[in-house]
Design a protein around this motif. Structure first.
Motif, short mmCIF file in Angstrom:
data_model
loop_
_atom_site.label_atom_id
_atom_site.label_comp_id
_atom_site.label_asym_id
_atom_site.label_seq_id
_atom_site.Cartn_x
_atom_site.Cartn_y
_atom_site.Cartn_z
N MET A 151 0.82 -1.20 0.00
CA MET A 151 0.00 0.00 0.00
C MET A 151 0.86 1.26 0.00
N PHE A 152 1.96 1.25 0.77
CA PHE A 152 2.86 2.40 0.80
C PHE A 152 3.46 2.66 -0.58
N PHE A 153 3.81 1.60 -1.30
CA PHE A 153 4.36 1.76 -2.65
C PHE A 153 3.33 2.43 -3.57
N VAL A 154 2.09 2.00 -3.48
CA VAL A 154 1.05 2.57 -4.34
C VAL A 154 0.78 4.04 -3.99
N LEU A 155 0.67 4.34 -2.70
CA LEU A 155 0.37 5.71 -2.28
C LEU A 155 1.55 6.64 -2.53
N GLU A 156 2.77 6.14 -2.27
CA GLU A 156 3.94 6.97 -2.54
C GLU A 156 4.06 7.28 -4.02
N ASP A 157 3.73 6.31 -4.86
CA ASP A 157 3.80 6.50 -6.31
C ASP A 157 2.85 7.63 -6.74
#
Length: 315
Positions: free
Chosen positions: A154-160
């Motif tokens: 989820m962090f990868f998606v939101l950071e992206d």
């Protein structure tokens, strides 16, 4: 003595720690005491021993995060530095006529180190009080692998998403001239350039890495410091690899088409526009901000097709 044990193992640790016949035990003695506890993995025992041995959570977290950042960042940059100097790998260099010189590497290294010590060190060293205030746990045992996996994904998606919009904004007007232009000094990026940036950019884009987990735990009260460590390492490696300048047959995006990778970000540096996302390709694809000649030709083809279709309807 600092405690990093939840109620399920706290009493057991007190018994184990009593076996250490020293008022100032060594790390090995502390680890031996913690190793007597059942139900902890080796990494959990190492984590608990470290915090217990240091005895000061603020210092322990600061030292852990700063060391982790430096070792993992420069450790990941080192292989790309070596590859740049082995002619065999030139066949996979995306911009093969622009190999970074030793002077460029050295100048970039000095700038990155200055940023690490003067911009990033202060918030890193005072991260633990924030963790305590907002509920980021550093207890053992750790959360399950499944919990850590979905949180990091989820962090990868939101950071992206954060990176796409803030990065795109930095390509407009004075924001580019005053801030983001520094990062584009090297039109053919190499590993070290991942964190070669203006201090304002470091803080703004860095919020996607650190700020998103903070917002998440404020909303859920469910996040562990170890999960944050793993997330930061993953994000660091992704950033360094995206700036490596190499496209291999085994590059990850060949197996995960939505992954960005070096080929995606190298086009951004080459053309100075487009491909704004960090980890994935879907933002640039959906919003038609893909960089490079093939992407431009694809957009033009779609536009011609749409125009021809509209013209036929009007006949």
């Amino acid at each position: 003595m600092s405690s990093v044990f939840d109620n399920s193992v706290h009493s057991g640790f007190q018994v184990a720690a009593a076996s250490v016949n020293s008022t100032s035990p060594t790390f090995q003695q502390t680890y031996a005491a913690v190793s007597g506890l059942a139900g902890l993995s080796w990494i959990e025992k190492l984590w608990a021993s470290y915090y217990t041995w240091i005895g000061n959570d603020l210092f322990a977290t600061g030292l852990l995060f700063f060391t982790l950042h430096e070792v993992m960042y420069f450790g990941r940059c080192l292989p790309w530095f070596i590859i740049d100097r082995i002619p065999y790998f030139n066949r996979w260099k995306i911009q093969d006529t622009k190999m970074p010189s030793n002077r460029e590497q050295w100048e970039c290294l000095k700038s990155v180190l200055t940023s690490h010590f003067l911009v990033e060190a202060f918030p890193i060293w005072f991260f633990h009080p924030l963790c305590q205030k907002i509920g980021i746990s550093h207890d053992v045992p750790f959360p399950s692998l499944a919990t850590m996996a979905w949180q990091i994904a989820m962090f990868f998606v939101l950071e992206d998403a954060w990176h796409y919009w803030t990065h795109r904004a930095m390509h407009y007007g004075s924001l580019y001239k005053m801030i983001h232009k520094q990062h584009h000094r090297y039109a053919a990026p190499f590993g070290l350039t991942a964190e070669y940036a203006h201090p304002v950019e470091v803080m703004v884009l860095g919020f996607g890495t650190v700020g998103i987990p903070i917002v998440f735990v404020l909303l859920t009260r469910n996040l562990h410091l170890f999960t944050v460590c793993v997330w930061i390492v993953g994000r660091l490696w992704q950033a360094v690899d995206a700036h490596s300048g190499y496209e291999f047959p085994w590059s990850l995006h060949h197996f995960l088409p939505f992954w960005a990778g070096a080929e995606h970000h190298d086009e951004h540096h080459h053309h100075f526009i487009g491909n704004y996302a960090s980890s994935f390709r879907f933002w640039d694809y959906v919003l038609q901000t893909e960089a490079g000649v093939p992407a431009k030709q694809s957009r033009e083809s779609k536009m011609r097709g749409a125009a021809e279709g509209k013209a036929k309807k009007n006949i």
